[in-house]
Design a protein around this motif. Structure first.
Motif, PDB file in Angstrom:
ATOM      1  N   ILE A 165     -33.528 -43.432  44.238  1.00 50.76           N
ATOM      2  CA  ILE A 165     -32.111 -43.271  43.872  1.00 50.76           C
ATOM      3  C   ILE A 165     -31.235 -44.435  44.344  1.00 50.76           C
ATOM      4  O   ILE A 165     -30.052 -44.490  44.023  1.00 50.76           O
ATOM      5  N   PHE A 203     -34.099 -51.629  54.619  1.00 50.78           N
ATOM      6  CA  PHE A 203     -32.796 -51.013  54.864  1.00 50.78           C
ATOM      7  C   PHE A 203     -31.840 -51.333  53.712  1.00 50.78           C
ATOM      8  O   PHE A 203     -31.113 -50.468  53.230  1.00 50.78           O
ATOM      9  N   LYS A 220     -20.763 -43.352  52.371  1.00 50.07           N
ATOM     10  CA  LYS A 220     -21.075 -41.950  52.111  1.00 50.07           C
ATOM     11  C   LYS A 220     -21.625 -41.264  53.365  1.00 50.07           C
ATOM     12  O   LYS A 220     -21.764 -40.051  53.414  1.00 50.07           O
ATOM     13  N   PRO A 222     -22.515 -41.823  58.007  1.00 54.12           N
ATOM     14  CA  PRO A 222     -21.993 -42.495  59.209  1.00 54.12           C
ATOM     15  C   PRO A 222     -22.536 -43.901  59.466  1.00 54.12           C
ATOM     16  O   PRO A 222     -23.637 -44.242  59.044  1.00 54.12           O
ATOM     17  N   LEU A 224     -24.274 -46.672  61.690  1.00 59.23           N
ATOM     18  CA  LEU A 224     -25.482 -46.457  62.495  1.00 59.23           C
ATOM     19  C   LEU A 224     -25.604 -47.401  63.695  1.00 59.23           C
ATOM     20  O   LEU A 224     -26.561 -47.298  64.460  1.00 59.23           O
ATOM     21  N   VAL A 230     -27.988 -45.930  66.773  1.00 59.97           N
ATOM     22  CA  VAL A 230     -28.805 -44.705  66.718  1.00 59.97           C
ATOM     23  C   VAL A 230     -30.073 -44.837  67.568  1.00 59.97           C
ATOM     24  O   VAL A 230     -30.610 -43.837  68.038  1.00 59.97           O
ATOM     25  N   ILE A 234     -30.858 -41.533  69.771  1.00 58.53           N
ATOM     26  CA  ILE A 234     -31.864 -40.662  69.139  1.00 58.53           C
ATOM     27  C   ILE A 234     -33.246 -41.082  69.655  1.00 58.53           C
ATOM     28  O   ILE A 234     -33.585 -42.260  69.618  1.00 58.53           O
ATOM     29  N   ARG A 250     -32.758 -31.152  60.802  1.00 52.54           N
ATOM     30  CA  ARG A 250     -31.488 -30.456  60.576  1.00 52.54           C
ATOM     31  C   ARG A 250     -31.538 -29.752  59.230  1.00 52.54           C
ATOM     32  O   ARG A 250     -31.519 -30.395  58.175  1.00 52.54           O
ATOM     33  N   THR A 253     -29.395 -30.729  55.880  1.00 55.07           N
ATOM     34  CA  THR A 253     -28.677 -31.996  55.993  1.00 55.07           C
ATOM     35  C   THR A 253     -28.613 -32.650  54.609  1.00 55.07           C
ATOM     36  O   THR A 253     -29.577 -32.537  53.831  1.00 55.07           O
ATOM     37  N   PRO A 254     -27.482 -33.283  54.289  1.00 51.09           N
ATOM     38  CA  PRO A 254     -27.399 -33.934  52.975  1.00 51.09           C
ATOM     39  C   PRO A 254     -28.148 -35.267  52.908  1.00 51.09           C
ATOM     40  O   PRO A 254     -28.187 -35.906  51.864  1.00 51.09           O
ATOM     41  N   LEU A 258     -36.786 -40.511  52.931  1.00 48.04           N
ATOM     42  CA  LEU A 258     -37.298 -41.723  52.293  1.00 48.04           C
ATOM     43  C   LEU A 258     -38.245 -41.279  51.170  1.00 48.04           C
ATOM     44  O   LEU A 258     -39.091 -40.409  51.376  1.00 48.04           O
ATOM     45  N   ILE A 272     -38.063 -50.269  59.565  1.00 47.80           N
ATOM     46  CA  ILE A 272     -36.615 -50.018  59.556  1.00 47.80           C
ATOM     47  C   ILE A 272     -36.121 -49.802  60.993  1.00 47.80           C
ATOM     48  O   ILE A 272     -35.067 -50.317  61.393  1.00 47.80           O
TER      49      ILE A 272
HETATM   50  C1  HEC Z   1     -27.732 -40.603  49.898  1.00 44.61           C
HETATM   51  C2  HEC Z   1     -27.146 -41.057  51.144  1.00 44.61           C
HETATM   52  C3  HEC Z   1     -28.040 -41.456  52.296  1.00 44.61           C
HETATM   53  C4  HEC Z   1     -29.078 -42.357  52.296  1.00 44.61           C
HETATM   54  C5  HEC Z   1     -29.649 -43.148  51.122  1.00 44.61           C
HETATM   55  C6  HEC Z   1     -29.520 -42.456  53.670  1.00 44.61           C
HETATM   56  N1  HEC Z   1     -28.790 -41.629  54.466  1.00 44.61           N
HETATM   57 FE1  HEC Z   1     -28.942 -41.448  56.491  1.00 44.61          FE
HETATM   58  N2  HEC Z   1     -27.510 -40.003  56.464  1.00 44.61           N
HETATM   59  C7  HEC Z   1     -26.834 -39.570  55.356  1.00 44.61           C
HETATM   60  C8  HEC Z   1     -25.919 -38.527  55.732  1.00 44.61           C
HETATM   61  C9  HEC Z   1     -24.979 -37.794  54.778  1.00 44.61           C
HETATM   62  C10 HEC Z   1     -26.065 -38.355  57.123  1.00 44.61           C
HETATM   63  C11 HEC Z   1     -25.365 -37.326  58.018  1.00 44.61           C
HETATM   64  C12 HEC Z   1     -26.323 -36.192  57.983  1.00 44.61           C
HETATM   65  C13 HEC Z   1     -25.979 -34.996  58.816  1.00 44.61           C
HETATM   66  O1  HEC Z   1     -25.010 -35.052  59.577  1.00 44.61           O
HETATM   67  O2  HEC Z   1     -26.728 -34.001  58.689  1.00 44.61           O
HETATM   68  C14 HEC Z   1     -27.073 -39.302  57.550  1.00 44.61           C
HETATM   69  C15 HEC Z   1     -27.499 -39.443  58.875  1.00 44.61           C
HETATM   70  C16 HEC Z   1     -28.362 -40.427  59.328  1.00 44.61           C
HETATM   71  C17 HEC Z   1     -28.715 -40.662  60.727  1.00 44.61           C
HETATM   72  C18 HEC Z   1     -28.198 -39.858  61.912  1.00 44.61           C
HETATM   73  C19 HEC Z   1     -26.915 -40.473  62.397  1.00 44.61           C
HETATM   74  C20 HEC Z   1     -26.309 -39.673  63.526  1.00 44.61           C
HETATM   75  O3  HEC Z   1     -25.572 -40.263  64.324  1.00 44.61           O
HETATM   76  O4  HEC Z   1     -26.543 -38.448  63.607  1.00 44.61           O
HETATM   77  C21 HEC Z   1     -29.596 -41.708  60.751  1.00 44.61           C
HETATM   78  C22 HEC Z   1     -30.253 -42.331  61.957  1.00 44.61           C
HETATM   79  C23 HEC Z   1     -29.779 -42.130  59.369  1.00 44.61           C
HETATM   80  N3  HEC Z   1     -29.026 -41.331  58.538  1.00 44.61           N
HETATM   81  C24 HEC Z   1     -30.592 -43.174  58.970  1.00 44.61           C
HETATM   82  C25 HEC Z   1     -30.851 -43.508  57.643  1.00 44.61           C
HETATM   83  C26 HEC Z   1     -31.803 -44.529  57.241  1.00 44.61           C
HETATM   84  C27 HEC Z   1     -32.609 -45.403  58.202  1.00 44.61           C
HETATM   85  C28 HEC Z   1     -31.805 -44.542  55.870  1.00 44.61           C
HETATM   86  C29 HEC Z   1     -32.669 -45.356  54.947  1.00 44.61           C
HETATM   87  C30 HEC Z   1     -34.107 -45.131  55.061  1.00 44.61           C
HETATM   88  C31 HEC Z   1     -30.837 -43.545  55.426  1.00 44.61           C
HETATM   89  N4  HEC Z   1     -30.291 -42.937  56.517  1.00 44.61           N
HETATM   90  C32 HEC Z   1     -30.541 -43.283  54.088  1.00 44.61           C
HETATM   91  C33 HEC Z   1     -26.964 -40.054  54.068  1.00 44.61           C
HETATM   92  C34 HEC Z   1     -27.875 -40.996  53.654  1.00 44.61           C
END
Ligand code: HEC
Length: 295
Positions: A165, A203, A220, A222, A224, A230, A234, A250, A253-254, A258, A272
């Motif tokens: 996506i 990334f 969209k 937070p 990082l 993180v 974490i 979680r 979680t939205p 991967l 990553i």
């Molecule tokens: C479609 C959007 C989307 C993509 C693509 C995405 N994330 Fe996220 N990510 C989120 C959202 C929304 C949250 C907050 C989730 C929650 O609070 O449950 C999050 C939370 C996180 C957190 C936790 C941060 C915290 O302080 O709690 C980490 C680490 C993270 N993502 C890493 C990644 C990594 C590495 C990738 C790529 C492999 C990635 N994300 C791809 C939407 C995305």
């Protein structure tokens, strides 16, 4: 008398509630029908979907729809033809194209990808139904796709299916042509390891549309890296599991996992994390006035 006013109030509340229930589609109408085309952050044209349909030949295209995990048909316009008409042929010399969606999703797609693969702007559902989809990757949230949704002729292309996506923004409101590196604050330093550099590439492909590093990237999800990375708060084993299977940590979680389609998912996640560690040593305060404040 009092009784009477109370009755009227009750009645009004009832009517208001009924209206709210019977028009859930009101939010669909909220998507603007115009898209801003920019060069280096400056608007060059603002066009409606109808304007664009007058510029390029439309057709139906069947794609693999990763948000719904099935094939689906959309009415589409070829992206290259749209860029030729809106920006002029010179767009091919740009480096990246940043798409900003209404919900903050903000992928940066290399221009090379548009030259190598067939990208299309979908503007309607092939079956004439509502231009929406059910995002299985985000708790089955129903998303409106208009005004434009970037899709790819991805059926049978391993490379396109692996990007999943990442390069498929919907609700596109701006399309910004960038001549040079658009996210300088997230580059790993020249001294970082090979592993961290590979992690950066992953990334850029899989995470940057949603997350920022030092303020650069999508809006969209937070930040990082700043002020705390993180990797600092974490535990390493949870971070990897979070990337590969966030819902096992979680519930609901939205954040999507991967993509299953990616070969060597574990290795990709490890790289990553190496990148995130390298950036933990390279914190920079996010720019005070990011160029795009509209998101
Ligand atoms: C479609 C959007 C989307 C993509 C693509 C995405 N994330 Fe996220 N990510 C989120 C959202 C929304 C949250 C907050 C989730 C929650 O609070 O449950 C999050 C939370 C996180 C957190 C936790 C941060 C915290 O302080 O709690 C980490 C680490 C993270 N993502 C890493 C990644 C990594 C590495 C990738 C790529 C492999 C990635 N994300 C791809 C939407 C995305």
């Amino acid at each position: 008398m009092h009784m009477c006013i109370q009755r009227i109030m009750q009645y009004l509340l009832l009517v208001a509630g009924f209206l709210a229930l019977s028009f859930p589609v009101a939010s669909f109408a909220a998507n603007p029908d115009k898209v801003e085309f920019k060069k280096e952050g400056k608007v060059v044209k603002t066009m409606s979907v109808d304007d664009l349909r007058a510029l390029a030949p439309e057709r139906s295209l069947e794609v693999f729809e990763p948000h719904e995990r099935r094939n689906w048909v959309y009415r589409v316009l070829p992206a290259r033809a749209v860029f030729d008409k809106v920006f002029g042929k010179d767009w091919e010399k740009a480096r990246e194209i940043i798409f900003t969606a209404l919900d903050g999703f903000k992928p940066s797609v290399p221009v090379k990808k548009f030259l190598r693969h067939e990208g299309y702007f979908a503007f309607a559902n092939g079956d004439g139904g509502l231009f929406t989809l059910t995002n299985k990757l985000q708790n089955n949230e129903v998303a409106t796709l208009g005004p434009l949704y970037l899709v790819w002729d991805n059926i049978g292309s391993k490379e396109l299916l692996e990007t999943w996506i990442s390069d498929m923004p919907y609700q596109i409101k701006t399309i910004d042509l960038k001549m040079k590196e658009p996210f300088p604050n997230m580059l790993p330093s020249a001294a970082s390891s090979e592993q961290a550099r590979r992690g950066f590439d992953h990334f850029r492909t899989h995470c940057v549309a949603c997350h920022t590093i030092n303020g650069d990237g999508g809006g969209k999800a937070p930040e990082l890296n700043y002020p705390e990375s993180v990797v600092e708060y974490i535990k390493p084993e949870y971070l990897k599991r979070w990337i590969l299977a966030p819902q096992t940590i979680r519930y609901n979680t939205p954040m999507p996992a991967l993509a299953e389609e990616i070969s060597n998912r574990e290795k990709v996640a490890t790289e990553i994390i190496a990148y995130l560690k390298a950036m933990g040593d390279a914190k920079r305060a996010p720019p005070e006035n990011p160029e795009d404040t509209s998101r």
